[in-house]
Scaffold this active site. Structure first.
Site, PDB file in Angstrom:
ATOM      1  N   GLU A 261      -5.016  -3.939 -14.010  1.00 18.94           N
ATOM      2  CA  GLU A 261      -3.852  -3.062 -14.053  1.00 18.94           C
ATOM      3  C   GLU A 261      -2.871  -3.553 -15.112  1.00 18.94           C
ATOM      4  OE1 GLU A 261      -2.154  -2.613 -10.176  1.00 18.94           O
ATOM      5  OE2 GLU A 261      -3.995  -1.829  -9.287  1.00 18.94           O
ATOM      6  N   HIS A 279      -0.958   2.817  -8.627  1.00 16.31           N
ATOM      7  CA  HIS A 279      -0.509   1.769  -7.707  1.00 16.31           C
ATOM      8  C   HIS A 279       0.858   2.116  -7.111  1.00 16.31           C
ATOM      9  CE1 HIS A 279      -1.131  -2.757  -6.734  1.00 16.31           C
ATOM     10  NE2 HIS A 279      -0.530  -2.138  -5.739  1.00 16.31           N
TER      11      HIS A 279
END
Length: 529
Positions: A261, A279
């Protein structure tokens, strides 16, 4: 006297600053800017961060005064916990702040996947009315497999139960009876994969869970299954998932987390049956406010030298409510034993007897060790670095428990063994509705006196007149006695006096008492806890 400095390195809710209160100097910096972070952290006592600030070994070394790293959230991927522990810096987070938000997002992804909400929405906004193409499935009477029945997994189970689903779960650390209480049947992972119409993942990422659901596992599932991952990236193998969906072995997925990420170019994003979010599990106003308030309170406790239940690098575990009054007692007993010993320490034994022995009492061992070391080392001693300082000095530490306790419902005993084999032992308990801390034994002598900041302990040969002599000398020195108790093994044998006094007894006065009564030992105890 200057206030402790709290550095806020990322944007936090106004409620966070409000929860810190007026006792700190609040400073701000851009934690993502390394050139700004390192000089700013140099004189900070605490730093509050979210996910963008990397508090690694270099940053911790730059924070010479740093005592607390507080992450307003759950994950700690951006904090070097090992380096912080070695440096005696407490690391805290907000482990329960986002559990409702994360559970709700998992349910949202599941529903969106089941009803094709995202592709239908995109098609309609592009001017296409495609009712037949985006036919979905109901949850009612379907089987939902929950991988991980922790706090978030339980919340998901409770919410999905209202849809009339059959709930399975895989979690090797949960007892079947506990799962049954919330209407969930525990099964092996393979059975869950084979039977489930929906699978939702709620595990932490560890060496055991990384890649838990991969190529092999995705060959076990129904081709109609939808898989949801709003826990941690890497638990579900994304490459294997892409192949499974592309080959028709999995119907679709809802993803909020990814192995790397930020993630913006996954091949999964090109599949219409994949609902993807960046997220967002903790991204609600409520979760952010809860997280900020929680870590602000932890910072206040930590900078006051108190035990912080949410500290991730404190070895005491979660503090059960019945143990809370015993934590300061254990610390004080350790400090008292250390003052009475007054020599090179070889071993610390902490014994917990009675009702508390049924609980996780590691925190009492930690508190006692902190108390012991405060009078022995020059370094500041905290709940974080006490075990490190003991190990560095070659001090052995042991904890024992015993449900049996003859005289007290709960007893904590701290026993110190010195380098020459001498042993000093102090036991205590808490009593009454106000949990008054008392010393109930010293070196095997039974006593009953409240713990006081200033005490005197005298060991001598039992004979008449000693109490009067002690009182006279203290009176002449202008020191008022708050309480006194005498204990002896036999008439005319060894005896012990423990006094609580209103002020510290000077060494000259103590020496006069020892000489006047011919004491074997005489110690003044002054607690600074």
């Amino acid at each position: 006297m200057s206030k402790p400095v709290v550095l806020i390195a990322e944007e936090l809710s106004p409620a966070t600053v409000e929860a810190l209160g007026p006792d700190f100097e609040i400073r701000h910096c851009d934690g993502a800017d390394r050139a700004a972070l390192l000089p700013a952290i140099a004189d900070a006592d605490a730093i509050l961060i979210r996910s963008a600030t990397q508090v690694d070994a270099e940053a911790i070394a730059a924070g010479k005064k740093l005592r607390v790293i507080a992450r307003a959230g759950v994950g700690l991927d951006n904090v070097d916990v090992k380096a912080a522990t070695q440096a005696g810096v407490m690391v805290v987070n907000a482990p329960t702040s986002n559990i409702v938000s994360a559970a709700e997002l998992a349910v949202a992804l599941l529903l969106a996947s089941a009803r094709n909400v995202v592709p239908a929405n995109m098609a309609l906004k592009n001017g296409e009315w495609k009712r037949s193409k985006y036919n979905g499935v109901e949850l009612s009477e379907k089987t939902v497999g929950i991988v991980g029945l922790g706090r978030i997994g339980v919340l998901v189970a409770q919410r999905l139960a209202a849809f009339g689903v059959r709930l399975l779960a895989y979690d090797p650390y949960v007892q079947p009876a506990r799962a049954a209480q919330i209407g969930v049947r525990l099964v092996p992972l393979e059975d869950l994969l084979r039977e489930s119409d929906f699978i939702t993942i709620h595990l932490p990422k560890t060496s055991e869970t990384a890649g838990l659901i991969g190529e092999k596992e995705l060959h076990l599932v129904k081709p109609s299954v939808f898989i949801i991952n709003a826990a941690r990236g890497g638990i579900l193998d994304e490459d294997a998932l892409y192949r499974a969906i592309s080959e028709g072995r999995v119907a679709g997925a809802g993803l909020d987390v990814y192995a790397k990420e930020p993630c913006t170019d996954s091949p999964l994003f090109g599949l219409e049956s994949v609902v993807a979010t960046p997220h967002l599990g903790a991204s609600t106003d409520e979760a952010q406010e809860k997280a900020g308030i929680a870590v602000a309170r932890s910072v206040r406790l930590a900078l006051a030298g108190e035990l912080v239940p949410d500290a991730v690098n404190v070895q005491g575990g979660v503090v059960a409510e019945p143990l809370r009054p015993l934590v300061p007692l254990a610390e004080r007993l350790g400090a008292i034993a250390s003052e009475l010993a007054g020599g090179a320490l070889h071993r610390v034994d902490v014994e917990v007897r009675g009702e508390p022995a049924e609980l996780d009492v590691r925190v009492l061992e930690l508190a006692a060790l902190k108390g012991v070391l405060q009078g022995l080392v020059h370094d500041p001693v905290s709940y974080v670095n006490a075990p490190v300082l003991a190990q560095q000095r070659g001090i052995e530490v042991a904890l024992t428990t015993d449900r049996d306790s003859d005289d007290h419902r709960q007893l904590v005993r701290v026993r110190l063994t010195m380098g020459d084999g001498t042993v000093v032992s102090v036991g205590g308990t808490v009593t009454g509705p106000k949990d008054v801390a008392k010393i109930v034994e010293v070196d095997g002598f039974d006593i009953d006196v409240p713990v006081s900041d200033h005490m005197v302990v005298l060991m001598y040969h039992d004979r008449p007149g000693v109490v009067g002599t002690v009182g006279r000398i203290l009176g002449e020195a202008g020191i008022n006695i708050g309480g006194m108790q005498v204990s002896r093994n036999d008439a005319g044998g060894h005896a012990l006096i423990v006094l609580t006094v209103d002020s510290a007894v000077p060494p000259r006065t103590l020496d006069a008492i020892v000489e006047a009564i011919g004491a074997h030992t005489g110690r003044a105890v002054n607690l600074h806890i």
